[in-house]
Motif scaffolding. Structure first.
Motif, PDB file in Angstrom:
ATOM      1  N   GLU A 134      45.979  42.446  41.715  1.00 31.92           N
ATOM      2  CA  GLU A 134      46.782  43.199  42.676  1.00 31.92           C
ATOM      3  C   GLU A 134      47.068  44.603  42.156  1.00 31.92           C
ATOM      4  O   GLU A 134      47.044  45.574  42.910  1.00 31.92           O
ATOM      5  CB  GLU A 134      48.080  42.445  42.961  1.00 31.92           C
ATOM      6  CG  GLU A 134      47.880  41.174  43.776  1.00 31.92           C
ATOM      7  CD  GLU A 134      49.146  40.351  43.898  1.00 31.92           C
ATOM      8  OE1 GLU A 134      50.069  40.574  43.079  1.00 31.92           O
ATOM      9  OE2 GLU A 134      49.219  39.495  44.788  1.00 31.92           O
ATOM     10  N   LEU A 135      47.343  44.686  40.849  1.00 35.54           N
ATOM     11  CA  LEU A 135      47.575  46.013  40.263  1.00 35.54           C
ATOM     12  C   LEU A 135      46.314  46.863  40.373  1.00 35.54           C
ATOM     13  O   LEU A 135      46.389  48.069  40.640  1.00 35.54           O
ATOM     14  CB  LEU A 135      47.986  45.865  38.796  1.00 35.54           C
ATOM     15  CG  LEU A 135      49.227  45.007  38.516  1.00 35.54           C
ATOM     16  CD1 LEU A 135      49.493  44.932  37.014  1.00 35.54           C
ATOM     17  CD2 LEU A 135      50.435  45.555  39.255  1.00 35.54           C
ATOM     18  N   GLY A 136      45.158  46.254  40.155  1.00 36.28           N
ATOM     19  CA  GLY A 136      43.896  46.972  40.273  1.00 36.28           C
ATOM     20  C   GLY A 136      43.651  47.470  41.685  1.00 36.28           C
ATOM     21  O   GLY A 136      43.181  48.595  41.897  1.00 36.28           O
ATOM     22  N   ALA A 137      43.973  46.630  42.672  1.00 35.08           N
ATOM     23  CA  ALA A 137      43.757  47.013  44.067  1.00 35.08           C
ATOM     24  C   ALA A 137      44.651  48.178  44.465  1.00 35.08           C
ATOM     25  O   ALA A 137      44.273  49.010  45.303  1.00 35.08           O
ATOM     26  CB  ALA A 137      44.014  45.814  44.982  1.00 35.08           C
ATOM     27  N   LEU A 138      45.842  48.248  43.861  1.00 32.00           N
ATOM     28  CA  LEU A 138      46.761  49.335  44.184  1.00 32.00           C
ATOM     29  C   LEU A 138      46.387  50.642  43.492  1.00 32.00           C
ATOM     30  O   LEU A 138      47.088  51.637  43.620  1.00 32.00           O
ATOM     31  CB  LEU A 138      48.188  48.933  43.821  1.00 32.00           C
ATOM     32  CG  LEU A 138      48.769  47.793  44.677  1.00 32.00           C
ATOM     33  CD1 LEU A 138      50.148  47.407  44.194  1.00 32.00           C
ATOM     34  CD2 LEU A 138      48.792  48.188  46.147  1.00 32.00           C
ATOM     35  N   ALA A 139      45.301  50.611  42.745  1.00 35.74           N
ATOM     36  CA  ALA A 139      44.798  51.842  42.125  1.00 35.74           C
ATOM     37  C   ALA A 139      43.382  52.167  42.572  1.00 35.74           C
ATOM     38  O   ALA A 139      43.051  53.326  42.818  1.00 35.74           O
ATOM     39  CB  ALA A 139      44.834  51.712  40.598  1.00 35.74           C
ATOM     40  N   LEU A 140      42.550  51.125  42.712  1.00 32.80           N
ATOM     41  CA  LEU A 140      41.135  51.324  43.040  1.00 32.80           C
ATOM     42  C   LEU A 140      40.814  51.008  44.503  1.00 32.80           C
ATOM     43  O   LEU A 140      39.709  51.257  44.955  1.00 32.80           O
ATOM     44  CB  LEU A 140      40.266  50.458  42.119  1.00 32.80           C
ATOM     45  CG  LEU A 140      40.410  50.750  40.620  1.00 32.80           C
ATOM     46  CD1 LEU A 140      39.614  49.730  39.806  1.00 32.80           C
ATOM     47  CD2 LEU A 140      39.938  52.159  40.301  1.00 32.80           C
ATOM     48  N   GLY A 141      41.747  50.422  45.216  1.00 33.57           N
ATOM     49  CA  GLY A 141      41.547  50.156  46.644  1.00 33.57           C
ATOM     50  C   GLY A 141      41.025  48.770  46.933  1.00 33.57           C
ATOM     51  O   GLY A 141      41.582  48.034  47.744  1.00 33.57           O
ATOM     52  N   ALA A 142      39.925  48.394  46.288  1.00 34.66           N
ATOM     53  CA  ALA A 142      39.322  47.080  46.522  1.00 34.66           C
ATOM     54  C   ALA A 142      38.665  46.606  45.231  1.00 34.66           C
ATOM     55  O   ALA A 142      37.766  47.273  44.715  1.00 34.66           O
ATOM     56  CB  ALA A 142      38.296  47.144  47.651  1.00 34.66           C
ATOM     57  N   ILE A 143      39.134  45.482  44.719  1.00 32.59           N
ATOM     58  CA  ILE A 143      38.572  44.942  43.479  1.00 32.59           C
ATOM     59  C   ILE A 143      38.275  43.452  43.684  1.00 32.59           C
ATOM     60  O   ILE A 143      38.714  42.835  44.649  1.00 32.59           O
ATOM     61  CB  ILE A 143      39.529  45.118  42.278  1.00 32.59           C
ATOM     62  CG1 ILE A 143      40.814  44.277  42.463  1.00 32.59           C
ATOM     63  CG2 ILE A 143      39.876  46.584  42.088  1.00 32.59           C
ATOM     64  CD1 ILE A 143      40.792  42.914  41.853  1.00 32.59           C
ATOM     65  N   TYR A 144      37.510  42.905  42.745  1.00 38.91           N
ATOM     66  CA  TYR A 144      37.345  41.449  42.700  1.00 38.91           C
ATOM     67  C   TYR A 144      37.286  41.004  41.248  1.00 38.91           C
ATOM     68  O   TYR A 144      36.778  41.720  40.385  1.00 38.91           O
ATOM     69  CB  TYR A 144      36.087  40.988  43.452  1.00 38.91           C
ATOM     70  CG  TYR A 144      34.777  41.342  42.794  1.00 38.91           C
ATOM     71  CD1 TYR A 144      34.031  40.388  42.107  1.00 38.91           C
ATOM     72  CD2 TYR A 144      34.252  42.644  42.885  1.00 38.91           C
ATOM     73  CE1 TYR A 144      32.814  40.717  41.512  1.00 38.91           C
ATOM     74  CE2 TYR A 144      33.042  42.966  42.302  1.00 38.91           C
ATOM     75  CZ  TYR A 144      32.335  42.000  41.617  1.00 38.91           C
ATOM     76  OH  TYR A 144      31.126  42.313  41.017  1.00 38.91           O
ATOM     77  N   THR A 145      37.862  39.862  40.991  1.00 30.20           N
ATOM     78  CA  THR A 145      37.746  39.253  39.673  1.00 30.20           C
ATOM     79  C   THR A 145      36.759  38.096  39.781  1.00 30.20           C
ATOM     80  O   THR A 145      36.633  37.470  40.832  1.00 30.20           O
ATOM     81  CB  THR A 145      39.093  38.719  39.152  1.00 30.20           C
ATOM     82  OG1 THR A 145      39.448  37.529  39.882  1.00 30.20           O
ATOM     83  CG2 THR A 145      40.182  39.762  39.325  1.00 30.20           C
ATOM     84  N   PHE A 146      36.069  37.833  38.701  1.00 31.91           N
ATOM     85  CA  PHE A 146      35.122  36.719  38.671  1.00 31.91           C
ATOM     86  C   PHE A 146      34.982  36.305  37.215  1.00 31.91           C
ATOM     87  O   PHE A 146      34.276  36.954  36.446  1.00 31.91           O
ATOM     88  CB  PHE A 146      33.774  37.133  39.270  1.00 31.91           C
ATOM     89  CG  PHE A 146      32.723  36.039  39.244  1.00 31.91           C
ATOM     90  CD1 PHE A 146      33.052  34.729  39.533  1.00 31.91           C
ATOM     91  CD2 PHE A 146      31.401  36.334  38.941  1.00 31.91           C
ATOM     92  CE1 PHE A 146      32.089  33.731  39.517  1.00 31.91           C
ATOM     93  CE2 PHE A 146      30.434  35.350  38.919  1.00 31.91           C
ATOM     94  CZ  PHE A 146      30.774  34.047  39.212  1.00 31.91           C
TER      95      PHE A 146
END
Length: 417
Positions: free
Chosen positions: A216-228
């Protein structure tokens, strides 16, 4: 022989340049024949299919060929020829064979017969050589490729989240603890609890149950992320639906609403299934013929049809109507319950006969951070229900009103720190 470049069996089986020299290497599945000729079935893991080696006993020597039994590792050079045998298009007329390793037929456990999964658990170091595990591992590889390609093509960034963490992700699963303390002499605080102040991280930590918080922190900086990546759950439940270690995909997208999440989930599932149908044909056919005669048809049906979308309330009504008509369930049905696998599979397999996206669950059975609907009773959550499985994806639109978020956290007794 060592000077000739090795050809993988999966590629050799597609070749049509008959008469050309070829070099292959692999592990022997079987050897049969007569006093004049030996037929060796060889596999190198690149395909569920073997390639047949035709060896002249007189040319290569019967005594030399004797150690080439099931499990032996060999290299073969010879001529690629068109096969007259049933079920194969090519074979190799051996000119030279190198034996890299032998396998005692009296003790090598993977002989040409059916083996139970329970037996294969006892020989975990060899089970990747079986057709079943080979097929699963090759498909798993392709699914990893499909996952990364799907998100990359849509502008997502691959986000690496910690494997060792102090967060239990709101109780998503029991933590495997990680510590450098002496387990035979654990320090205790005045209250009797373990004192982690001198541990490596200075506090209690464990293996991650989810990368959602950092995602969620990543999405609030990069817009769209995914973890795998690897995920761990210390749930001592011996069922096919519970794993202590698995790889989980968690996309997080800023500004997405529930409809966006549903479309992303449907597109993702169809993309991965289509990738498997396009790239794993032989392995899927093996699993279809060996374990599940409806597998391929079911996968094709998934990519060719839209997923049903309905609310939790509508789903409960369908289940209650089914019970009124005589349908039996082990677990009770009623508004407010957390649906069990049998309920989910009824909706998917018997009522709609296609994948279902169920939305707008009661707030009391979902996490505090899911966005509250105007009715004050349900949240903007969604689960993708899949044939033969039940829930395969879970997600939600996040609460974006800070005051409502705080109120829900307090209501569900989520601590501030």
């Amino acid at each position: 022989m060592e000077l000739m470049k090795r050809t993988k069996i999966v590629d050799a089986l597609k070749k049509t340049d008959f008469g050309e020299d070829i070099c292959i290497k692999g592990w022997v599945r079987t050897r049969r024949g007569n006093k004049n000729v030996s037929f060796i079935e060889l596999n190198d893991g690149s395909s569920v299919h073997n390639i047949q080696i035709v060896a002249d006993n007189n040319k290569l020597g019967i005594e030399f060929l004797k150690p080439i039994t099931t499990g032996a590792c060999i290299g073969v050079t010879g001529k690629l020829t068109q096969s007259l045998g049933k079920g194969q298009s090519v074979e190799i007329q051996a000119e030279d064979i190198v034996i890299y390793g032998t396998a005692d037929p009296e003790t090598y456990p993977l002989q040409k017969k059916e083996h139970t999964m329970e037996f294969l658990r006892e020989i975990a170091h060899l089970r990747p050589r079986t057709n079943t595990f080979g097929a699963v591992f090759r498909i798993r590889h392709h699914m990893a490729m499909a996952i990364h390609t799907f998100f990359h093509e849509r502008g997502f960034y691959y986000f690496h989240t910690p494997i060792i963490t102090g967060s239990d992700c709101e109780g998503a699963g029991q933590l495997f603890q990680v510590t450098t303390l002496n387990l035979s002499d654990l320090p205790k605080a005045e209250n009797g609890c373990i004192d982690y102040s001198n541990d490596f991280f200075g506090k209690q930590t464990g293996l991650t149950v989810s990368g959602q918080l950092e995602g969620e922190l990543g999405a609030l900086a990069l817009g769209a992320i995914y973890t795998f990546g690897p995920t761990f759950r210390a749930e001592n439940s011996n069922t096919p639906r519970h794993l202590s270690e698995f790889w989980m995909i968690e996309p997080e997208v800023a500004f997405n609403e529930l409809e966006d999440n549903m479309q992303l989930a449907e597109d993702f599932v169809k993309y991965c299934v289509r990738w498997a149908l396009d790239n794993c044909k032989d392995d899927l056919e093996f699993l279809n013929n060996r374990y599940d005669a409806e597998l391929i048809d079911r996968l094709k049906f998934v990519v060719e049809n839209d997923f049903v979308r309905l609310t939790y309330t509508e789903g409960i009504k369908i289940l209650e109507d089914a019970m009124a008509k005589g349908q039996k369930f082990e677990f009770p049905v009623g508004w407010g319950i957390d649906l069990q696998s049998e309920h989910e599979r009824y909706l998917v397999e018997k009522h709609f006969k296609k994948p279902v996206i169920l939305t707008d669950y009661p707030k009391d059975i979902k996490a505090f951070y899911m966005k509250l609907n105007d009715d004050g009773k349900t949240v903007r959550a969604m689960d993708v229900l899949f044939p033969k499985i039940g829930e395969i994806i879970g997600g939600s639109q996040r609460e974006d009103n800070y005051e409502k978020l705080k109120a829900r956290a307090k209501e569900m007794e989520v601590p501030d720190k």
